[in-house]
Design an enzyme around this catalytic site. Structure first.
Site, PDB file in Angstrom:
ATOM      1  N   SER A  28       0.986  -0.899  -0.044  1.00 46.75           N
ATOM      2  CA  SER A  28      -0.437  -0.278   0.039  1.00 46.75           C
ATOM      3  C   SER A  28       0.729   1.279  -0.438  1.00 46.75           C
ATOM      4  O   SER A  28       1.453   1.320   0.853  1.00 46.75           O
ATOM      5  CB  SER A  28      -0.749  -0.364   1.772  1.00 46.75           C
ATOM      6  OG  SER A  28      -0.418   0.166   2.519  1.00 46.75           O
ATOM      7  N   GLN A  60       1.646   4.198   1.947  1.00 43.02           N
ATOM      8  CA  GLN A  60       1.729   3.693   3.565  1.00 43.02           C
ATOM      9  C   GLN A  60       2.867   5.580   3.929  1.00 43.02           C
ATOM     10  O   GLN A  60       3.278   5.883   3.743  1.00 43.02           O
ATOM     11  CB  GLN A  60       1.640   2.874   4.206  1.00 43.02           C
ATOM     12  CG  GLN A  60       2.847   2.435   3.767  1.00 43.02           C
ATOM     13  CD  GLN A  60       3.103   0.772   3.998  1.00 43.02           C
ATOM     14  OE1 GLN A  60       3.890   0.801   4.778  1.00 43.02           O
ATOM     15  NE2 GLN A  60       2.635  -0.169   3.658  1.00 43.02           N
ATOM     16  N   HIS A 117       4.350   6.148   8.466  1.00 39.46           N
ATOM     17  CA  HIS A 117       4.449   5.629   9.280  1.00 39.46           C
ATOM     18  C   HIS A 117       3.965   6.697  10.612  1.00 39.46           C
ATOM     19  O   HIS A 117       5.408   7.020  10.120  1.00 39.46           O
ATOM     20  CB  HIS A 117       6.161   5.011  10.227  1.00 39.46           C
ATOM     21  CG  HIS A 117       5.331   3.153   8.930  1.00 39.46           C
ATOM     22  ND1 HIS A 117       4.523   2.559   8.744  1.00 39.46           N
ATOM     23  CD2 HIS A 117       6.670   2.438   7.967  1.00 39.46           C
ATOM     24  CE1 HIS A 117       5.302   1.857   7.624  1.00 39.46           C
ATOM     25  NE2 HIS A 117       6.027   1.795   6.756  1.00 39.46           N
ATOM     26  N   LYS A 161       7.869   4.445  13.875  1.00 40.29           N
ATOM     27  CA  LYS A 161       8.680   3.009  12.447  1.00 40.29           C
ATOM     28  C   LYS A 161       9.327   3.212  11.571  1.00 40.29           C
ATOM     29  O   LYS A 161       8.824   3.460  10.817  1.00 40.29           O
ATOM     30  CB  LYS A 161       7.276   2.406  12.540  1.00 40.29           C
ATOM     31  CG  LYS A 161       7.725   0.737  11.603  1.00 40.29           C
ATOM     32  CD  LYS A 161       6.686   0.198  11.552  1.00 40.29           C
ATOM     33  CE  LYS A 161       6.720  -0.439  10.047  1.00 40.29           C
ATOM     34  NZ  LYS A 161       5.593  -1.511   8.920  1.00 40.29           N
ATOM     35  N   GLU A 181      12.624   3.130   8.984  1.00 43.23           N
ATOM     36  CA  GLU A 181      12.697   2.015   8.552  1.00 43.23           C
ATOM     37  C   GLU A 181      13.643   1.918   7.505  1.00 43.23           C
ATOM     38  O   GLU A 181      14.318   3.423   6.782  1.00 43.23           O
ATOM     39  CB  GLU A 181      11.509   1.294   8.011  1.00 43.23           C
ATOM     40  CG  GLU A 181      10.530   2.035   7.270  1.00 43.23           C
ATOM     41  CD  GLU A 181       9.431   0.769   7.126  1.00 43.23           C
ATOM     42  OE1 GLU A 181       9.194   0.377   7.803  1.00 43.23           O
ATOM     43  OE2 GLU A 181       9.176   0.682   5.582  1.00 43.23           O
ATOM     44  N   HIS A 215       5.204   6.221   0.845  1.00 40.39           N
ATOM     45  CA  HIS A 215       5.965   5.278   0.028  1.00 40.39           C
ATOM     46  C   HIS A 215       5.390   3.964   0.225  1.00 40.39           C
ATOM     47  O   HIS A 215       4.568   4.148   1.186  1.00 40.39           O
ATOM     48  CB  HIS A 215       7.361   4.982   1.281  1.00 40.39           C
ATOM     49  CG  HIS A 215       6.806   3.696   2.171  1.00 40.39           C
ATOM     50  ND1 HIS A 215       6.968   4.276   3.481  1.00 40.39           N
ATOM     51  CD2 HIS A 215       6.928   2.704   2.570  1.00 40.39           C
ATOM     52  CE1 HIS A 215       6.329   3.715   4.258  1.00 40.39           C
ATOM     53  NE2 HIS A 215       6.333   2.730   4.255  1.00 40.39           N
ATOM     54  N   ARG A 272      -2.258   3.552   5.948  1.00 40.15           N
ATOM     55  CA  ARG A 272      -2.646   3.355   4.688  1.00 40.15           C
ATOM     56  C   ARG A 272      -3.658   4.167   4.016  1.00 40.15           C
ATOM     57  O   ARG A 272      -4.911   5.029   4.017  1.00 40.15           O
ATOM     58  CB  ARG A 272      -3.029   0.943   4.299  1.00 40.15           C
ATOM     59  CG  ARG A 272      -2.158   0.522   4.988  1.00 40.15           C
ATOM     60  CD  ARG A 272      -2.514  -0.578   4.834  1.00 40.15           C
ATOM     61  NE  ARG A 272      -1.542  -1.820   5.965  1.00 40.15           N
ATOM     62  CZ  ARG A 272      -1.683  -2.340   6.361  1.00 40.15           C
ATOM     63  NH1 ARG A 272      -2.672  -1.421   7.573  1.00 40.15           N
ATOM     64  NH2 ARG A 272      -0.628  -2.890   6.987  1.00 40.15           N
ATOM     65  N   LYS A 302      -6.467  -3.109   2.588  1.00 38.70           N
ATOM     66  CA  LYS A 302      -7.017  -3.322   3.982  1.00 38.70           C
ATOM     67  C   LYS A 302      -7.765  -1.882   4.252  1.00 38.70           C
ATOM     68  O   LYS A 302      -7.782  -1.395   2.989  1.00 38.70           O
ATOM     69  CB  LYS A 302      -5.614  -2.943   4.032  1.00 38.70           C
ATOM     70  CG  LYS A 302      -5.014  -4.943   4.372  1.00 38.70           C
ATOM     71  CD  LYS A 302      -3.207  -5.027   5.272  1.00 38.70           C
ATOM     72  CE  LYS A 302      -2.492  -6.041   4.616  1.00 38.70           C
ATOM     73  NZ  LYS A 302      -1.696  -6.392   5.140  1.00 38.70           N
TER      74      LYS A 302
END
Length: 422
Positions: free
Chosen positions: A107, A109, A111, A134, A136, A274, A293, A299
């Site tokens: 997706s 999305q 964080h 989050k 990453e 991203h 998302r 979802k």
């Protein structure tokens, strides 16, 4: 600290999300099967291999009580985390280590940062499972494709001029202010207009989106007969096959399209949009599973939160190629305290030492085999592909008698320890 506490072999968790790769074409499937001793299930997608303490995908100790999680063991043996880690993050690993096998796009999305994560977790604990941020990093194992961050102002103007389906959904009146902007304008002014365009696009009427995606695909299909499509246009055709009629197909034109070669890495801070597209990677992040998302997904979507939270920073992302530590080890240092990644490629018969560091580490063997010794101990461990082991803080790990070993290590960022000494 007793030597048996310094090294712990782990049995780890798998996620079978529908974007994962099938058995036979998935590092995740292979590594999980070798790690757990379980049979691979044909027809099932294998998406993520989790190594760490997050409750949604915990790791378990292979020695002693096999039903004891790594998280539980750490709570009983907090000294293995090291003094500085305990002081900042308490009795838990601050990072979550993963392998991803991506067959189709994840997706669009972002964080949340820590403040927003705490709020979302309090309001919707069933959706946002924890109160942590989050950030990453994705380190490519194969060629790896992603959408990451917003295109530059000049590229945004080109998109609005040349992709009529974007302009159709945004509306000329909302897009017009963008054409009056220059890079000399205040950053906040540019971000405000970008936010207005992106928000308008993401909130577009569903019927209008379906119609616009249809027009886009029809137009690009015809144009393939007379010219070569741009990378973004070709990507839009691929995304539409995976997610027909989805707003993410059109929104992809506003995001940077990145192709990583093996050994290249991408850092993703909080509140940055991203979407991973295809390929396999090693991933490390702060210990969290919070995702907001807004497209390319079946979802639950939270478009309002996503549009509100984004930084709207523009321009291509930085690609990390790592810092060579020695002939065999390359270190990837993101701008986040919680984690770093080492990649080790060790030819047959060679040896390498991972020096003792003040925090914990998790090692993953992706290929080959080797003999592991801890510090000055005479005890040896034979490790092979699929093996995952935890090394306590202040533990030196010696790797000898390697058979073409490929290994990755996740640990707390070295700069965190340097900064705490200043």
């Amino acid at each position: 600290m007793e030597s048996e506490d310094e090294l712990q072999m782990l049995r780890c968790s798998v996620k079978n999300y529908d974007w994962g790769r099938p058995v036979g074409d998935s590092q995740v499937a292979r590594l999980f099967s070798l790690n757990s001793g379980s049979e691979q299930e044909p027809g099932k997608p294998y998406a993520e291999f989790w190594m760490g303490t997050h409750d949604s995908g915990p790791s378990f100790l292979l020695s002693g009580d096999e039903n004891e999680s790594l998280k539980s063991w750490l709570s009983r043996n907090p000294l293995v985390l090291g003094e500085k880690v305990l002081e900042k993050w308490g009795c838990d690993l601050p990072f979550l280590f993963k392998v991803l096998s991506v067959a189709k796009a994840l997706s669009i999305q972002a964080h949340p940062d820590k403040e927003l994560a705490r709020t979302l977790h309090k309001l919707h604990p069933d959706v946002y499972k924890d109160g942590n941020h989050k950030p990453e990093m994705a380190l490519a194992i194969t060629e790896f494709e992603a959408l990451c961050g917003f295109v530059s102002l000049e590229e945004l103007k080109v998109v609005l001029r040349t992709v009529p389906e974007v302009m159709g959904l945004v509306g000329f009146g909302h897009a017009l202010p963008v054409f009056g902007l220059t890079n000399q304008d205040k950053e906040e002014t540019i971000k405000r207009e970008l936010a207005a365009v992106f928000t308008r696009l993401m909130f577009a009427d569903k019927n209008g989106v379906t119609e616009s995606v249809g027009k886009l695909i029809s137009r690009l299909t015809k144009e393939t007969q007379v010219r070569e499509l741009t990378d973004k246009e070709a990507l839009a055709l691929r995304l539409e096959k995976q997610y027909p009629g989805d707003i993410g197909v059109i929104a992809s034109f506003l995001l940077n399209y990145v192709k990583l070669n093996p050994g290249e890495a991408l850092c993703l801070g909080p509140n940055e949009p991203h979407a991973y597209i295809s390929g396999e990677c090693i991933e490390c992040m702060a210990t969290s599973d919070n995702v907001v998302r807004a497209g390319l997904t079946p979802k639950q979507r939270d478009v309002q939160t996503l549009c509100f939270m984004l930084t709207y920073k523009q321009g291509p992302p930085e690609i990390l190629r790592g810092l060579p530590i020695n002939p065999y080890v390359t270190k990837y240092l993101p701008p986040f305290d919680e984690f770093e990644i080492d990649r080790c490629i060790l030819p047959q018969g060679e040896s390498v030492t991972f020096p003792a560091v003040p925090g914990p580490s998790i090692f993953l063997v992706v290929d080959g085999e080797a003999i592991i010794k801890v510090g000055g101990s005479v005890r040896v461990h034979i490790v092979a592909e699929g093996d995952v082991f935890f090394a306590a803080a202040n533990t030196q790990v010696n790797i000898t008698k390697s058979s073409d070993l490929i290994l990755f290590r996740a640990g707390v960022n070295s700069r965190f320890f340097q900064a705490s000494q200043d």
